[in-house]
Design a protein around this motif. Structure first.
Motif, PDB file in Angstrom:
ATOM      1  N   HIS A 174       0.837  -1.206   0.000  1.00 54.91           N
ATOM      2  CA  HIS A 174       0.000   0.000   0.000  1.00 54.91           C
ATOM      3  C   HIS A 174       0.863   1.243   0.000  1.00 54.91           C
ATOM      4  O   HIS A 174       2.056   1.196   0.284  1.00 54.91           O
ATOM      5  N   GLY A 175       0.235   2.356  -0.319  1.00 56.33           N
ATOM      6  CA  GLY A 175       0.926   3.635  -0.313  1.00 56.33           C
ATOM      7  C   GLY A 175      -0.042   4.731   0.090  1.00 56.33           C
ATOM      8  O   GLY A 175      -1.255   4.533   0.103  1.00 56.33           O
ATOM      9  N   THR A 176       0.502   5.892   0.425  1.00 53.52           N
ATOM     10  CA  THR A 176      -0.332   7.011   0.838  1.00 53.52           C
ATOM     11  C   THR A 176       0.452   8.309   0.703  1.00 53.52           C
ATOM     12  O   THR A 176       1.679   8.299   0.624  1.00 53.52           O
ATOM     13  N   VAL A 177      -0.263   9.411   0.660  1.00 47.78           N
ATOM     14  CA  VAL A 177       0.348  10.731   0.773  1.00 47.78           C
ATOM     15  C   VAL A 177       0.228  11.103   2.249  1.00 47.78           C
ATOM     16  O   VAL A 177      -0.853  11.052   2.825  1.00 47.78           O
ATOM     17  N   LEU A 178       1.354  11.426   2.847  1.00 48.04           N
ATOM     18  CA  LEU A 178       1.392  11.674   4.292  1.00 48.04           C
ATOM     19  C   LEU A 178       0.833  13.045   4.650  1.00 48.04           C
ATOM     20  O   LEU A 178       1.071  14.021   3.938  1.00 48.04           O
ATOM     21  N   PRO A 179       0.148  13.141   5.790  1.00 50.71           N
ATOM     22  CA  PRO A 179      -0.253  14.458   6.285  1.00 50.71           C
ATOM     23  C   PRO A 179       1.001  15.253   6.667  1.00 50.71           C
ATOM     24  O   PRO A 179       2.044  14.683   6.986  1.00 50.71           O
ATOM     25  N   GLU A 180       0.884  16.560   6.631  1.00 47.73           N
ATOM     26  CA  GLU A 180       2.022  17.458   6.850  1.00 47.73           C
ATOM     27  C   GLU A 180       2.796  17.162   8.133  1.00 47.73           C
ATOM     28  O   GLU A 180       4.025  17.091   8.117  1.00 47.73           O
ATOM     29  N   ASP A 181       2.107  16.971   9.261  1.00 48.62           N
ATOM     30  CA  ASP A 181       2.816  16.766  10.527  1.00 48.62           C
ATOM     31  C   ASP A 181       3.630  15.473  10.515  1.00 48.62           C
ATOM     32  O   ASP A 181       4.759  15.439  11.010  1.00 48.62           O
ATOM     33  N   ARG A 182       3.093  14.422   9.949  1.00 51.90           N
ATOM     34  CA  ARG A 182       3.829  13.152   9.876  1.00 51.90           C
ATOM     35  C   ARG A 182       4.988  13.241   8.894  1.00 51.90           C
ATOM     36  O   ARG A 182       6.064  12.727   9.140  1.00 51.90           O
ATOM     37  N   ARG A 183       4.767  13.920   7.781  1.00 56.59           N
ATOM     38  CA  ARG A 183       5.832  14.097   6.787  1.00 56.59           C
ATOM     39  C   ARG A 183       7.016  14.833   7.395  1.00 56.59           C
ATOM     40  O   ARG A 183       8.163  14.418   7.239  1.00 56.59           O
ATOM     41  N   VAL A 184       6.740  15.907   8.130  1.00 55.72           N
ATOM     42  CA  VAL A 184       7.810  16.685   8.763  1.00 55.72           C
ATOM     43  C   VAL A 184       8.558  15.830   9.782  1.00 55.72           C
ATOM     44  O   VAL A 184       9.795  15.835   9.830  1.00 55.72           O
ATOM     45  N   ALA A 185       7.835  15.069  10.601  1.00 55.14           N
ATOM     46  CA  ALA A 185       8.479  14.210  11.608  1.00 55.14           C
ATOM     47  C   ALA A 185       9.359  13.147  10.949  1.00 55.14           C
ATOM     48  O   ALA A 185      10.468  12.868  11.413  1.00 55.14           O
ATOM     49  N   ILE A 186       8.895  12.569   9.850  1.00 51.54           N
ATOM     50  CA  ILE A 186       9.685  11.558   9.135  1.00 51.54           C
ATOM     51  C   ILE A 186      10.919  12.198   8.515  1.00 51.54           C
ATOM     52  O   ILE A 186      12.023  11.652   8.609  1.00 51.54           O
ATOM     53  N   GLU A 187      10.758  13.360   7.890  1.00 52.07           N
ATOM     54  CA  GLU A 187      11.914  14.053   7.306  1.00 52.07           C
ATOM     55  C   GLU A 187      12.959  14.373   8.366  1.00 52.07           C
ATOM     56  O   GLU A 187      14.160  14.201   8.129  1.00 52.07           O
ATOM     57  N   GLN A 188      12.531  14.823   9.537  1.00 53.05           N
ATOM     58  CA  GLN A 188      13.471  15.138  10.609  1.00 53.05           C
ATOM     59  C   GLN A 188      14.207  13.887  11.079  1.00 53.05           C
ATOM     60  O   GLN A 188      15.417  13.926  11.316  1.00 53.05           O
ATOM     61  N   ALA A 189      13.486  12.774  11.203  1.00 52.77           N
ATOM     62  CA  ALA A 189      14.124  11.522  11.617  1.00 52.77           C
ATOM     63  C   ALA A 189      15.117  11.035  10.563  1.00 52.77           C
ATOM     64  O   ALA A 189      16.194  10.544  10.905  1.00 52.77           O
ATOM     65  N   LEU A 190      14.791  11.202   9.295  1.00 54.84           N
ATOM     66  CA  LEU A 190      15.716  10.796   8.230  1.00 54.84           C
ATOM     67  C   LEU A 190      16.985  11.650   8.267  1.00 54.84           C
ATOM     68  O   LEU A 190      18.097  11.129   8.121  1.00 54.84           O
TER      69      LEU A 190
END
Length: 95
Positions: free
Chosen positions: A16-32
């Motif tokens: 499966h796939g999805t477009v992430l909501p803004e808050d989750r996207r930012v948290a994932i980018e920071q962790a990366l």
């Protein structure tokens, strides 16, 4: 998200796939961005995610959702390996 069948090596099958909501996207980018160098590990991950911009631009991040939680980022600057954490995998795999 992709899954590799038990007892098989190689490419996983798309689950499966999805477009992430803004808050989750930012948290994932920071962790990366905070990920350090990969640690020695021999565990295999049966599930992984491909995380990238909806625009399709670099980098593309392959994140193990189990096993060693390694990260492989590819882009015009080459390939970089890093160490993820279980918390990153949970954030990516969250429904």
């Amino acid at each position: 998200m992709y899954e590799v069948a038990q007892g098989r090596d190689g490419a996983g099958e798309f689950v499966h796939g999805t477009v992430l909501p803004e808050d989750r996207r930012v948290a994932i980018e920071q962790a990366l961005l905070a990920a350090g160098p990969p640690k020695p590990c021999t565990e295999h991950a049966r599930r992984f995610a491909l995380v990238h911009s909806v625009s399709g631009f670099d980098p593309q991040n392959y994140v193990e959702l189990g096993g060693c939680h390694r990260i492989m980022s590819t882009g015009s600057g080459g390939t970089v390996f890093a160490q993820g954490e279980a918390a990153l995998a949970e954030l990516i795999d969250k429904p």
